[in-house]
Design a protein around this motif. Structure first.
Motif, PDB file in Angstrom:
ATOM      1  N   MET A   1       0.840  -1.216   0.000  1.00 35.59           N
ATOM      2  CA  MET A   1       0.000   0.000   0.000  1.00 35.59           C
ATOM      3  C   MET A   1       0.875   1.266   0.000  1.00 35.59           C
ATOM      4  N   ILE A   2       0.521   2.164  -0.909  1.00 37.41           N
ATOM      5  CA  ILE A   2       1.247   3.426  -1.021  1.00 37.41           C
ATOM      6  C   ILE A   2       0.338   4.580  -0.595  1.00 37.41           C
ATOM      7  N   CYS A   3       0.876   5.512   0.164  1.00 39.72           N
ATOM      8  CA  CYS A   3       0.097   6.682   0.548  1.00 39.72           C
ATOM      9  C   CYS A   3       0.426   7.844  -0.400  1.00 39.72           C
ATOM     10  N   ILE A   4      -0.605   8.487  -0.915  1.00 43.72           N
ATOM     11  CA  ILE A   4      -0.390   9.687  -1.733  1.00 43.72           C
ATOM     12  C   ILE A   4      -0.965  10.882  -0.986  1.00 43.72           C
ATOM     13  N   PHE A   5      -0.080  11.800  -0.601  1.00 42.58           N
ATOM     14  CA  PHE A   5      -0.529  13.028   0.066  1.00 42.58           C
ATOM     15  C   PHE A   5      -0.600  14.161  -0.956  1.00 42.58           C
ATOM     16  N   VAL A   6      -1.740  14.815  -1.008  1.00 44.75           N
ATOM     17  CA  VAL A   6      -1.954  15.923  -1.922  1.00 44.75           C
ATOM     18  C   VAL A   6      -1.777  17.240  -1.177  1.00 44.75           C
ATOM     19  N   THR A   7      -0.947  18.142  -1.730  1.00 41.89           N
ATOM     20  CA  THR A   7      -0.792  19.452  -1.071  1.00 41.89           C
ATOM     21  C   THR A   7      -1.182  20.618  -1.983  1.00 41.89           C
TER      22      THR A   7
ATOM     23  N   MET B   1      -6.786  10.873 -12.352  1.00 40.66           N
ATOM     24  CA  MET B   1      -5.520  10.578 -13.026  1.00 40.66           C
ATOM     25  C   MET B   1      -5.132   9.106 -12.858  1.00 40.66           C
ATOM     26  N   LEU B   2      -5.370   8.571 -11.684  1.00 42.79           N
ATOM     27  CA  LEU B   2      -5.058   7.154 -11.450  1.00 42.79           C
ATOM     28  C   LEU B   2      -5.965   6.264 -12.302  1.00 42.79           C
ATOM     29  N   ARG B   3      -7.206   6.712 -12.486  1.00 39.25           N
ATOM     30  CA  ARG B   3      -8.135   5.969 -13.329  1.00 39.25           C
ATOM     31  C   ARG B   3      -7.663   6.024 -14.780  1.00 39.25           C
ATOM     32  N   LEU B   4      -7.286   7.206 -15.218  1.00 39.59           N
ATOM     33  CA  LEU B   4      -6.805   7.389 -16.585  1.00 39.59           C
ATOM     34  C   LEU B   4      -5.564   6.523 -16.829  1.00 39.59           C
ATOM     35  N   GLY B   5      -4.684   6.467 -15.872  1.00 39.78           N
ATOM     36  CA  GLY B   5      -3.467   5.667 -15.988  1.00 39.78           C
ATOM     37  C   GLY B   5      -3.727   4.184 -15.807  1.00 39.78           C
ATOM     38  N   ARG B   6      -5.006   3.842 -15.577  1.00 42.23           N
ATOM     39  CA  ARG B   6      -5.392   2.445 -15.317  1.00 42.23           C
ATOM     40  C   ARG B   6      -4.502   1.833 -14.232  1.00 42.23           C
ATOM     41  N   SER B   7      -4.207   2.663 -13.220  1.00 40.46           N
ATOM     42  CA  SER B   7      -3.356   2.208 -12.133  1.00 40.46           C
ATOM     43  C   SER B   7      -4.037   1.101 -11.331  1.00 40.46           C
ATOM     44  N   HIS B   8      -3.273   0.053 -11.059  1.00 39.38           N
ATOM     45  CA  HIS B   8      -3.771  -1.014 -10.196  1.00 39.38           C
ATOM     46  C   HIS B   8      -2.889  -1.150  -8.961  1.00 39.38           C
ATOM     47  N   VAL B   9      -2.285  -0.053  -8.588  1.00 38.03           N
ATOM     48  CA  VAL B   9      -1.501  -0.004  -7.364  1.00 38.03           C
ATOM     49  C   VAL B   9      -2.463   0.316  -6.223  1.00 38.03           C
ATOM     50  N   ASP B  10      -2.299  -0.338  -5.100  1.00 37.06           N
ATOM     51  CA  ASP B  10      -3.127  -0.003  -3.933  1.00 37.06           C
ATOM     52  C   ASP B  10      -2.655   1.319  -3.363  1.00 37.06           C
TER      53      ASP B  10
ATOM     54  N   ALA C   1       6.208  -2.879 -17.469  1.00 36.49           N
ATOM     55  CA  ALA C   1       5.638  -1.807 -16.630  1.00 36.49           C
ATOM     56  C   ALA C   1       4.274  -1.420 -17.194  1.00 36.49           C
ATOM     57  N   MET C   2       3.232  -1.752 -16.469  1.00 33.05           N
ATOM     58  CA  MET C   2       1.871  -1.399 -16.873  1.00 33.05           C
ATOM     59  C   MET C   2       1.048  -1.201 -15.609  1.00 33.05           C
ATOM     60  N   ASN C   3       0.028  -0.334 -15.671  1.00 33.15           N
ATOM     61  CA  ASN C   3      -0.911  -0.168 -14.572  1.00 33.15           C
ATOM     62  C   ASN C   3      -0.245   0.339 -13.301  1.00 33.15           C
ATOM     63  N   GLY C   4       0.843   1.092 -13.437  1.00 35.18           N
ATOM     64  CA  GLY C   4       1.525   1.640 -12.272  1.00 35.18           C
ATOM     65  C   GLY C   4       2.381   0.603 -11.551  1.00 35.18           C
ATOM     66  N   ARG C   5       2.399  -0.625 -12.092  1.00 30.20           N
ATOM     67  CA  ARG C   5       3.160  -1.710 -11.465  1.00 30.20           C
ATOM     68  C   ARG C   5       4.243  -2.188 -12.428  1.00 30.20           C
ATOM     69  N   HIS C   6       5.167  -2.996 -11.914  1.00 27.01           N
ATOM     70  CA  HIS C   6       6.134  -3.609 -12.815  1.00 27.01           C
ATOM     71  C   HIS C   6       6.344  -5.046 -12.382  1.00 27.01           C
ATOM     72  N   PHE C   7       6.716  -5.866 -13.347  1.00 26.57           N
ATOM     73  CA  PHE C   7       6.805  -7.307 -13.144  1.00 26.57           C
ATOM     74  C   PHE C   7       8.057  -7.814 -13.855  1.00 26.57           C
TER      75      PHE C   7
END
Lengths: 161, 161, 161, 161
Positions: free
Chosen positions: C1-7, C32-41, D137-143
């Motif tokens: 799990m990564i914490c993102i702090f917005v300032t 932005m995370l949705r656009l990047g299709r991020s699947h990072v927690d 590197a895809m979806n904010g992750r890397h493998f």
């Protein structure tokens, strides 16, 4: 009140990211009107969502019948550019006493670089001022239905005499 | 041939990334016409590049004089929304026999979510069909110069009677 | 799990169309995370929403305390570029044993032409692989907190020796 | 110095407005690096411009050979997502002692809503910090190349054990 009939075309194509190809989903019209901060009273109805190269005579009859039967006398139709002129002709023969403006796009709205918003502003304005008849609005210009063709080499609509 | 006079306004604001604030650079008009795949013959001229809240009587006189002296009888003016109505009045009193359509934007074109392209399509189409007079085209609608005001709470142009 | 702090910072500036100026609303991070299709927690938390030129020592202390107290050991901070280096220094002195990556943007994300998405991809990836420490990720590069400055003429972050 | 090899894929698809379908033109990489205000020294070379479903063993051998022979030891490859894992495997068997990061996009960059810029920021950062090996590197992750597959139902890259 203006009626906007959606028939698909490049205007509304989207990218299906699972299949990796172009497809149709819901129309982008409401989002585009919001973006344009439009305060025109409109009634948006999706008649079909197809590539205009696949539009059949039966499809065209659906468009004509809806234009004839709707309460509004000012109608904008979003349509694929390839057979826009054919549908305009069908409308000219099948609908009387209404101002109908067909428009479309060369690039899908979902692409950042689309001409769709420009064309929509154009069509929505023209339908409010032109006398009854069937028109095509593309490239910042407008044409009566029987005085225009799409140049398939350049993608530009041009006058015929 | 249509003349497009650029005066600045939100339409053409950009973000100065070194200063971190809004500013004016070159007009986005040519890029917007390209995006809209416009095939209208236009002559784009930048008269000034200012926020319309800062437009003085002298500035307004420059706009009027250019509209009077240019060869074209169809003119589109891009203008900040805050004092668009004032400039329209000055034009109505100072220019005769030409169709002049003022338009602008609530969001800078350089922002992805601008209404500018929609409004440009609108203005460029209206100027080709409206009779001589001075008009404002915003929100998908158009108004004669003396029958409109900007509602500053909502940002929307509306009819006055 | 990564914490993102917005300032806040340029990253999250938007255009207030009623006032006609830049302002802050909600953060664009989730979009932005949705656009990047991020699947990072990730755990996104807005600490403040300010221009970094206005960030006080007390604000900076809020950032430090949150980084120290949060459960996550990997932290991304979105921050205005003008004082990013100062906040990085405060974090280096106030937080131990965590990987903290600060990033920002030269152009607001709400503008189509922003570097924000690129920088977010960069920061989110780096925080997963760099050893504990405080870093700045901008311009496709990353720097340890005490080996970097922002060049105010060019807007580019560069190494100092 | 980092080498970026372009092979096509969704990343670089554009819309051919005359044909009305997706196609490949020049790569968008230089424009994307400019947008991201990247100040990383890169050498961009287009090896091919194809859909990864059409990539043959011979194409893959071209990619491997270029990675082996180039002077740089840090390499980013833009690639269609459908067979990215196969190319990664070929690289793992054919190239030693270099850090190679493959990335791509689910939506073409030419669409406003692309994940491409996010992924490019990610890949360009990772290639600077990961030890020699082949990664996706895809979806904010890397493998690592042999611990990942693309889930074709969801379009998301996920770990395999």
């Amino acid at each position: 009140m203006i009626c906007i009939f959606v028939t698909g075309g490049t205007f509304d194509k989207t990218y299906d990211e699972i299949q990796g190809k172009l497809s149709f989903g819901d129309t982008h019209l409401p989002e585009m009107l919001r973006l344009g901060r439009s305060h025109v009273d409109v009634n948006v109805r999706t008649l079909m969502m197809i590539d205009s190269l696949e539009m059949t005579d039966a499809d065209r009859e659906v468009v004509v019948r809806n234009c004839r039967q709707c309460a509004e006398s000012c109608i904008v139709i979003t349509h694929g550019t390839d057979t826009m002129v054919e549908t305009a002709a069908a409308l000219a023969h099948g609908v009387a006493g209404k101002t109908i403006v067909l428009t479309g796009a060369m690039i899908p709205y979902a692409f950042g670089s689309s001409d769709g918003l420009f064309n929509l502003g154009s069509a929505l304005s023209l339908v409010q001022v032109l006398p009854p008849g069937v028109y095509i609005a593309m490239n910042g210009r407008h044409f009566e239905w029987n005085k225009v063709r799409k140049n398939r080499q350049t993608g530009v609509f041009e006058s015929i005499f």
